[in-house]
Design an enzyme around this catalytic site. Sequence first.
Site, PDB file in Angstrom:
ATOM      1  N   GLY A  17      67.360  71.482  68.165  1.00  0.00           N
ATOM      2  CA  GLY A  17      66.801  72.461  67.211  1.00  0.00           C
ATOM      3  C   GLY A  17      65.421  72.741  67.282  1.00  0.00           C
ATOM      4  N   SER A  18      64.791  72.941  68.559  1.00  0.00           N
ATOM      5  CA  SER A  18      63.480  73.221  68.577  1.00  0.00           C
ATOM      6  C   SER A  18      63.213  74.644  67.965  1.00  0.00           C
ATOM      7  CB  SER A  18      63.125  73.149  70.180  1.00  0.00           C
ATOM      8  OG  SER A  18      63.384  74.230  70.750  1.00  0.00           O
ATOM      9  N   ASN A  19      64.195  75.556  68.222  1.00  0.00           N
ATOM     10  CA  ASN A  19      63.642  76.873  67.685  1.00  0.00           C
ATOM     11  C   ASN A  19      63.993  77.035  65.922  1.00  0.00           C
ATOM     12  OD1 ASN A  19      63.803  79.422  69.523  1.00  0.00           O
ATOM     13  ND2 ASN A  19      65.364  77.875  70.304  1.00  0.00           N
ATOM     14  N   MET A  95      76.397  76.307  69.475  1.00  0.00           N
ATOM     15  CA  MET A  95      77.343  76.563  70.699  1.00  0.00           C
ATOM     16  C   MET A  95      78.608  76.891  70.098  1.00  0.00           C
ATOM     17  SD  MET A  95      74.885  76.349  72.827  1.00  0.00           S
ATOM     18  CE  MET A  95      75.692  76.060  74.377  1.00  0.00           C
ATOM     19  N   ARG A  96      78.718  77.856  69.230  1.00  0.00           N
ATOM     20  CA  ARG A  96      80.228  78.403  68.914  1.00  0.00           C
ATOM     21  C   ARG A  96      80.160  79.894  68.944  1.00  0.00           C
ATOM     22  NH1 ARG A  96      83.828  74.951  68.784  1.00  0.00           N
ATOM     23  NH2 ARG A  96      85.061  76.343  67.198  1.00  0.00           N
ATOM     24  N   ASN A 112      70.463  85.858  66.589  1.00  0.00           N
ATOM     25  CA  ASN A 112      70.856  84.858  67.453  1.00  0.00           C
ATOM     26  C   ASN A 112      69.727  84.911  68.477  1.00  0.00           C
ATOM     27  OD1 ASN A 112      72.057  82.666  68.982  1.00  0.00           O
ATOM     28  ND2 ASN A 112      72.825  84.301  70.573  1.00  0.00           N
ATOM     29  N   HIS A 114      68.847  84.190  72.748  1.00  0.00           N
ATOM     30  CA  HIS A 114      69.204  83.696  73.991  1.00  0.00           C
ATOM     31  C   HIS A 114      68.172  83.390  75.046  1.00  0.00           C
ATOM     32  CE1 HIS A 114      72.651  83.734  76.938  1.00  0.00           C
ATOM     33  NE2 HIS A 114      72.013  84.543  77.658  1.00  0.00           N
TER      34      HIS A 114
END
Length: 206
Positions: A17-19, A95-96, A112, A114
């Site tokens: 959860g760093s973002n 991660m889904r 999102n 990436h």
Amino acid sequence: MSVQQTPRLAILISGRGSNFAAIHEAVRRGELVAEIVAVISNRPDAVGLEHARAWGYATFTVDHKAFPSREDHERAVLAVLRECNAEWIALAGYMRKLTATFIEPYRGRIVNIHPSLLPAFPGVDAQRQAFLHGVKVAGCTVHLVDETLDGGAIVVQRAVEVLDSDTVDTLAARILEQEHLAYVDALRRLLGGAWRVDGRRVVAAR
Ligand code: GRF
């Protein structure tokens, strides 16, 4: 006179959860106008959930293993989002893979991040893919989410030079620093509202 409401943002995580932490910090500092109304994890052990609790957010675990199908799990997450009146969804290491069941009700409002310069190196372990390919410039991409894998309209990209001395880990660490900046920048643009999709690119509204 119209009263501007603070956009209601839900954050979906699966791990560290760093973002999410970068988004939290930007909201706290007033650099991003948003209310984080829920932090949802599909994994009960996500470290990011501990931070979310410590920072006073409403947290939810919707464990995908408890549901018979992907869509059933998505419907359960959607129920939480509706309960919290979430308007925007930021996927932050979630991660889904998402199906239309989840995307349709929030189309254009799911974001999102990436860790590659898309469309290069979609999918898992993008930093390693880029490093092993031998690229000289790596980076990250914030994009709107559609049914394609890491394929929606691009909001923000930031480039990172690959140094001769880099390992996968040192490169990934420098990309992550840029991710945190890119995500806040992208959310500021999107939640600010003055944008449109032009082809595959999110641009300023005319
Ligand atoms: C980040 O590299 C992000 O780009 C990818 O998953 C990782 C999540 O990291 N989608 P964190 O949980 O935000 O620290």
